[in-house]
Design a protein around this motif. Sequence first.
Motif, mmCIF file in Angstrom:
data_model
loop_
_atom_site.group_PDB
_atom_site.id
_atom_site.type_symbol
_atom_site.label_atom_id
_atom_site.label_comp_id
_atom_site.label_asym_id
_atom_site.label_seq_id
_atom_site.Cartn_x
_atom_site.Cartn_y
_atom_site.Cartn_z
ATOM 1 N N THR A 153 -2.347 -5.361 4.271
ATOM 2 C CA THR A 153 -1.712 -5.035 5.466
ATOM 3 C C THR A 153 -0.338 -4.214 4.964
ATOM 4 N N GLY A 154 0.301 -3.765 5.766
ATOM 5 C CA GLY A 154 1.507 -3.167 5.350
ATOM 6 C C GLY A 154 1.438 -1.706 4.869
ATOM 7 N N GLN A 155 2.491 -1.070 4.387
ATOM 8 C CA GLN A 155 2.550 0.226 3.802
ATOM 9 C C GLN A 155 2.071 0.134 2.420
ATOM 10 N N ILE A 156 1.408 1.386 1.883
ATOM 11 C CA ILE A 156 1.160 1.406 0.639
ATOM 12 C C ILE A 156 2.367 1.719 -0.360
ATOM 13 N N PRO A 157 2.787 0.727 -1.131
ATOM 14 C CA PRO A 157 3.778 0.712 -2.096
ATOM 15 C C PRO A 157 4.016 2.328 -2.417
ATOM 16 N N SER A 168 -7.555 7.316 -10.854
ATOM 17 C CA SER A 168 -8.175 7.087 -9.350
ATOM 18 C C SER A 168 -7.610 5.870 -8.676
ATOM 19 N N LEU A 169 -7.535 6.272 -7.499
ATOM 20 C CA LEU A 169 -6.922 5.333 -6.243
ATOM 21 C C LEU A 169 -7.866 4.953 -5.405
ATOM 22 N N ASN A 170 -8.385 3.904 -5.102
ATOM 23 C CA ASN A 170 -9.209 3.487 -3.801
ATOM 24 C C ASN A 170 -8.452 2.207 -2.971
ATOM 25 N N LEU A 171 -8.088 2.444 -1.985
ATOM 26 C CA LEU A 171 -7.724 1.608 -0.984
ATOM 27 C C LEU A 171 -8.388 1.496 0.081
ATOM 28 N N TYR A 172 -9.649 2.129 0.448
ATOM 29 C CA TYR A 172 -10.291 2.085 1.720
ATOM 30 C C TYR A 172 -10.752 0.813 2.125
ATOM 31 N N ASN A 173 -11.015 0.633 3.263
ATOM 32 C CA ASN A 173 -11.309 -0.482 4.145
ATOM 33 C C ASN A 173 -10.520 -1.577 4.086
ATOM 34 N N ASN A 174 -9.078 -1.294 4.509
ATOM 35 C CA ASN A 174 -8.130 -2.152 4.599
ATOM 36 C C ASN A 174 -7.410 -2.210 5.741
ATOM 37 N N ASN A 175 -6.172 -2.688 6.070
ATOM 38 C CA ASN A 175 -5.420 -2.766 7.388
ATOM 39 C C ASN A 175 -3.978 -1.772 6.940
ATOM 40 N N PHE A 176 -3.944 -0.799 5.958
ATOM 41 C CA PHE A 176 -2.599 -0.268 5.705
ATOM 42 C C PHE A 176 -2.153 0.518 6.846
ATOM 43 N N THR A 177 -0.990 0.783 7.073
ATOM 44 C CA THR A 177 -0.410 1.554 8.109
ATOM 45 C C THR A 177 0.860 2.292 7.677
ATOM 46 N N GLY A 178 1.151 2.969 8.365
ATOM 47 C CA GLY A 178 2.112 4.233 7.819
ATOM 48 C C GLY A 178 1.860 5.270 7.194
ATOM 49 N N GLN A 179 2.650 6.118 6.604
ATOM 50 C CA GLN A 179 2.052 7.424 5.910
ATOM 51 C C GLN A 179 1.843 7.262 4.345
ATOM 52 N N LEU A 180 1.142 8.105 3.786
ATOM 53 C CA LEU A 180 0.840 8.300 2.249
ATOM 54 C C LEU A 180 2.320 8.149 1.938
ATOM 55 N N PRO A 181 2.681 7.452 0.726
ATOM 56 C CA PRO A 181 4.117 7.804 0.274
ATOM 57 C C PRO A 181 4.273 9.123 -0.461
ATOM 58 N N ALA A 182 5.551 9.597 0.010
ATOM 59 C CA ALA A 182 5.885 10.970 -0.846
ATOM 60 C C ALA A 182 5.839 10.948 -2.317
ATOM 61 N N SER A 183 6.021 9.663 -2.799
ATOM 62 C CA SER A 183 6.003 9.824 -4.268
ATOM 63 C C SER A 183 4.613 9.971 -4.656
#
Length: 601
Positions: A153-157, A168-183
């Motif tokens: 949960t929460g935002q992607i750091p 490669s970054l795979n974070l699918y099928n979770n409960n992340f909220t917020g926007q993709l980090p500008a970083s």
Amino acid sequence: MAYIRLFFILLLLRLVSAYQHHSLLQDKAALLAFKKSILDPTSALANWKDDVHVCNFTRIKCNEQHHRVMEIDLSSSQLVGKISPFISNLTRLRRLKLNENQFYGTIPPELSSLRYLIVFIVMDNNLTGTLPPSFFSNCSNLKVIDASLNYFTGQIPAQIGDCATLWSLNLYNNNFTGQLPASFTNITSLSSLDVGYNFLSGELPSDMVRNWPNLTNLYLSYNNMSSHGNNTNLYPFFAALRNCTDLKEVALDGMGLGGTLPSSIAHPSLKFLDLQANRIFGPIPREIGNLSNITELSLTSNLLNGAIPEEISLLSMLERLFLSHNFFSGRIPVTLSKLKHLGLVDLANNKLSGEIPGSLGDLGQLSYLFLNNNLLSGSIPSKLLNCENLYKLDLSYNQLIGRIPPQIAELREIRIFINLSHNHLQGPWPIELSKLANVLEMDISSNNLSGNIFPQISSCIAVTTINFSHNSLQGLLPDSLVGAGNGGGGGGGGGVIENMGNSTANMLTGSIGYIAPEKVVDSCLIRASRDQSAEVRRMWEVAIGELIELGILCTQETPSNRPTMLDAADDLDRLKRYLSGDTTVTFASSLGFSSSTLSND
């Protein structure tokens, strides 16, 4: 002097050896502590013991000199428990793979000490909580991160942006909220990003995409993102994608994206594009023909309209085409027959009109064809049935006329279903349908077919459901459809389909339109009825007839023609009393039954 130099060299070697030995013992202790903290129901870690060298532990790899543990690969080991912070003692660990187990709890922040970690995979577990930011800021050498299929949960750091060499970054099928980090803009080496099936918001990441020249795969599906201009403009995002010169797959489905399809959609290297389940409107641009390498294109469930452009025939590599559930009109392009790799065509639920192009029969790879729920007219072209590899054919809910072509017998490979229902097909039932020995479901209901069908249909040995209802068919059900042989002759072995005087209902003994090879009428019941007195047989016949008629009325397409549940319940109660011996019972005329007293005459 030489002796002194040699002395210090030997001393240094002994110190290094002692350090390496100590480090290896430390690694072993960390792994044994990890084992004690989890459940291992399949004994996957059975040889993790004190008397076994750590480099010989199952699923463990050391460096070439066997000095330190470099990799833990416990994927698909059915392990249960929390991820132990003892792993953080493996300070030279480069690859940690814990995917497809039953780990739960949070990611221990202690793992941030794994400064040399390159691969971190915890996909498909039951992990919860937030991703610890310190893990990504300290483990800046990470190249592969996969935390998909968990419950984070929460935002992607934002600290993930510190992993400058991330591939490669795979974070699918979770409960992340917020926007993709500008970083994320800093991850110029990114090749694959999958954050689908979360609750992410914000505009499509055009600025980030421009800085990802090596991007090959991008999956943003089923989030709460929007297109530019308050969800009205898709052009900036697809224009940014043109900077990704090796882009192969893009999935933006299920996000409610608005706007029209821009000309910039035609990325020359793209092989897979999924835009289904959005709010994209307007026509398909002719530039679609520039998707020269596309193998799968899905625009299903949008608000697209206009004609299907002829330029689609330029997609020479296309294998799967999904355009269903839109508002396309006009004719099906004849030039689709040029797409020799095409194996699936789904144009269902549109407003397509005109005749079905017979040239579709030239598609030798075609396995699935869905043209149902359109305004197609004319007859079924016999050439269409040249597609010997068809597994599934649906032409239902159109305005097709004429007879079912006898060439349908050539569809020997059709294994799932064939649906020709709700058209205006006419003529006798073609005996060729009985040669479709592999078909599981067949629906020709709601047409104007006539004649005798059942003696031949028993050849369809694999069929589980056949719907013949709402035609003008008659004949005998063979024993193979009503149960094991009844031993009688002259038609005594089968139930009867009777034409009820119109084309809106067929009455089968024990079934209304649907036939399965298990049993339509229990043969034991048929045999038992022959041993009863004439009076009992009469009662059985009345009861079966009333039940069939009640069933027919209860399955009428128009609700106003169906009885209420109360009427049906009352009638079943009267039928029960009749079978109990009350021969004065009358049946409700509101159901369409005779209201006269049932007698034994």
